[in-house]
Design an enzyme around this catalytic site. Structure first.
Site, short mmCIF file in Angstrom:
data_model
loop_
_atom_site.label_atom_id
_atom_site.label_comp_id
_atom_site.label_asym_id
_atom_site.label_seq_id
_atom_site.Cartn_x
_atom_site.Cartn_y
_atom_site.Cartn_z
N ASP A 175 0.78 -1.20 0.12
CA ASP A 175 0.18 0.01 -0.04
C ASP A 175 0.84 1.43 -0.05
O ASP A 175 1.98 1.09 0.40
CB ASP A 175 -0.97 -0.03 1.13
CG ASP A 175 -1.57 1.30 1.50
OD1 ASP A 175 -2.47 1.58 0.57
OD2 ASP A 175 -1.52 1.71 2.29
N LEU A 176 0.42 2.24 -0.30
CA LEU A 176 1.33 3.57 -0.40
C LEU A 176 1.37 4.35 0.62
O LEU A 176 2.05 4.40 1.75
CB LEU A 176 0.84 4.26 -1.75
CG LEU A 176 1.66 5.64 -1.90
CD1 LEU A 176 3.26 5.54 -2.16
CD2 LEU A 176 1.05 6.39 -3.05
N ASP A 177 0.01 4.99 0.95
CA ASP A 177 -0.31 5.72 1.93
C ASP A 177 -0.15 5.38 3.37
O ASP A 177 -0.84 4.41 3.69
CB ASP A 177 -1.82 6.52 1.86
CG ASP A 177 -2.02 7.50 0.58
OD1 ASP A 177 -1.23 8.43 0.57
OD2 ASP A 177 -2.38 6.78 -0.50
N LYS B 242 -9.07 5.46 6.02
CA LYS B 242 -7.59 5.00 5.34
C LYS B 242 -8.10 3.91 4.35
O LYS B 242 -8.92 3.10 4.28
CB LYS B 242 -7.12 4.32 6.47
CG LYS B 242 -6.23 5.49 7.14
CD LYS B 242 -5.34 4.54 8.11
CE LYS B 242 -4.57 5.69 8.95
NZ LYS B 242 -3.66 4.73 10.13
N GLY B 243 -7.62 3.89 3.28
CA GLY B 243 -7.69 2.84 2.01
C GLY B 243 -8.82 3.19 1.06
O GLY B 243 -9.08 2.31 0.25
N ARG C 96 -11.60 8.52 -2.74
CA ARG C 96 -11.75 9.84 -2.44
C ARG C 96 -13.61 10.13 -2.31
O ARG C 96 -14.21 10.78 -1.44
CB ARG C 96 -11.24 10.67 -3.84
CG ARG C 96 -10.87 12.18 -3.07
CD ARG C 96 -10.21 12.87 -4.45
NE ARG C 96 -9.01 11.99 -4.89
CZ ARG C 96 -8.42 12.48 -6.18
NH1 ARG C 96 -9.01 13.36 -6.69
NH2 ARG C 96 -7.36 11.82 -6.45
N LYS D 237 -5.36 7.99 -6.50
CA LYS D 237 -5.25 8.49 -7.90
C LYS D 237 -3.85 9.44 -7.87
O LYS D 237 -3.37 9.71 -9.18
CB LYS D 237 -6.40 9.47 -8.27
CG LYS D 237 -7.54 8.57 -8.43
CD LYS D 237 -8.60 9.14 -9.10
CE LYS D 237 -9.86 8.29 -9.31
NZ LYS D 237 -11.37 8.71 -9.70
N ASN D 238 -3.35 9.90 -6.92
CA ASN D 238 -2.09 10.66 -6.72
C ASN D 238 -0.91 9.69 -6.76
O ASN D 238 0.05 10.43 -6.33
CB ASN D 238 -2.18 11.51 -5.54
CG ASN D 238 -3.32 12.92 -5.62
OD1 ASN D 238 -3.07 13.28 -6.62
ND2 ASN D 238 -4.33 12.83 -4.83
N LYS E 142 -11.18 -0.61 -1.77
CA LYS E 142 -10.85 -1.59 -0.69
C LYS E 142 -12.03 -1.42 0.28
O LYS E 142 -12.42 -0.27 0.33
CB LYS E 142 -9.43 -1.31 0.08
CG LYS E 142 -8.22 -1.37 -0.87
CD LYS E 142 -7.02 -0.76 -0.09
CE LYS E 142 -5.68 -0.79 -1.19
NZ LYS E 142 -4.63 -0.07 -0.41
N GLU F 42 0.19 -3.29 4.57
CA GLU F 42 -1.19 -2.40 4.46
C GLU F 42 -1.33 -1.96 5.96
O GLU F 42 -0.86 -2.34 7.13
CB GLU F 42 -2.16 -3.25 4.48
CG GLU F 42 -2.81 -2.91 3.28
CD GLU F 42 -3.77 -1.74 2.93
OE1 GLU F 42 -3.56 -0.71 3.80
OE2 GLU F 42 -3.98 -1.25 1.74
#
Ligand code: G6P
Ligand code: MG
Length: 225
Positions: free
Chosen positions: A10-12, A46-47, A50, A118-119, A146, A170
């Site tokens: 996962d990124l964020d 989270k996850g 938007r 999307k970022n 998710k 995650e």
């Protein structure tokens, strides 16, 4: 099998700490619609995409808006968010990430990103990780948020591996559920209570290495680091 064939990150909140930036931007939207919103409530976003995040905030206040109005809020939220993250640099990569990626590469283990954001391309470029991952599946390529496993299943497929050959890392409840629903092992990164459905939970990526992955795959008892 002794080792997984790939790790899907996962990124964020796993690679970079964008959680406070998301919180700041969502808080501004919640204030605007008059809905109480705090960091604990932010945990539920989270996850989550938007659009679904804004719908969630509105539902907290029992507020109904049209899809067009919801989209307009998400666009404004994203402007605030992008303004904050655009100043990120490699120094914003979370502890242990670069070292763990190097170890995975040295051991021939595939690496992918599986994020709802999307970022993702912007963030990876800002922190200098845009050429590092073999596969990137992000919010621009998925239709289901998710806890639906779509993002991770696409990641496994594009890597050329079966879901059970991949480990997901995650920090979100919804992401842990997505990984498990996709038939993957999942390392939770963060709070063991929040991430109780993960196979194991670590505090950050300094706690994970190749031996840790071996133990995860051989079902040895793993300490919760
Ligand atoms: C990640 C974050 C969520 C965010 C989602 C969409 O999953 O954890 O908080 O809402 O991505 O991000 P985006 O950058 O597309 O708004
Ligand atoms: Mg996350």
């Amino acid at each position: 099998m002794i080792l997984p064939k790939a790790c899907i990150f996962d990124l964020d909140g796993v690679i970079v700490d964008t959680v406070p930036a998301h919180y700041t931007a969502w808080k501004a939207m919640a204030d605007e619609v008059g809905v109480p919103f705090d960091e604990e409530e932010n945990e539920n976003l989270k996850g989550v995409s938007r659009f679904d995040s804004m719908k969630h905030i509105l539902s907290l206040g029992g507020i109904e808006k049209t899809n067009e109005e919801i989209l307009a809020y998400t666009e404004r939220k994203n402007e605030i968010y992008v303004e904050i993250i655009s100043s990120m640099t490699p120094a914003d990569i979370l502890p242990g990430v670069v070292e763990f990626i190097d170890k995975l590469k040295a051991n021939g283990i595939g690496i992918a990103i599986g994020s709802a954001s999307k970022n993702t391309p912007t963030i990876l470029k800002c922190v200098g990780l845009d050429k590092v991952f073999e596969v990137i599946v992000d919010g621009n390529q998925i239709t289901k948020s998710k806890p639906n496993p779509e993002v991770f299943l696409k990641g496994a497929e594009q890597l050329g591996f079966l879901p059970q050959d991949c480990v997901v890392l995650e920090d979100a409840m919804s992401g842990v559920k997505a990984a498990k629903a996709g038939g993957m092992k999942c390392i939770g990164v963060g709070d063991p209570i929040v991430l109780s459905e993960a196979d194991v939970v670590i505090s950050d990526l300094t706690k994970v290495d190749i031996d840790f992955l071996k133990a995860l795959y051989s079902n040895e008892e793993l300490h919760q680091a």
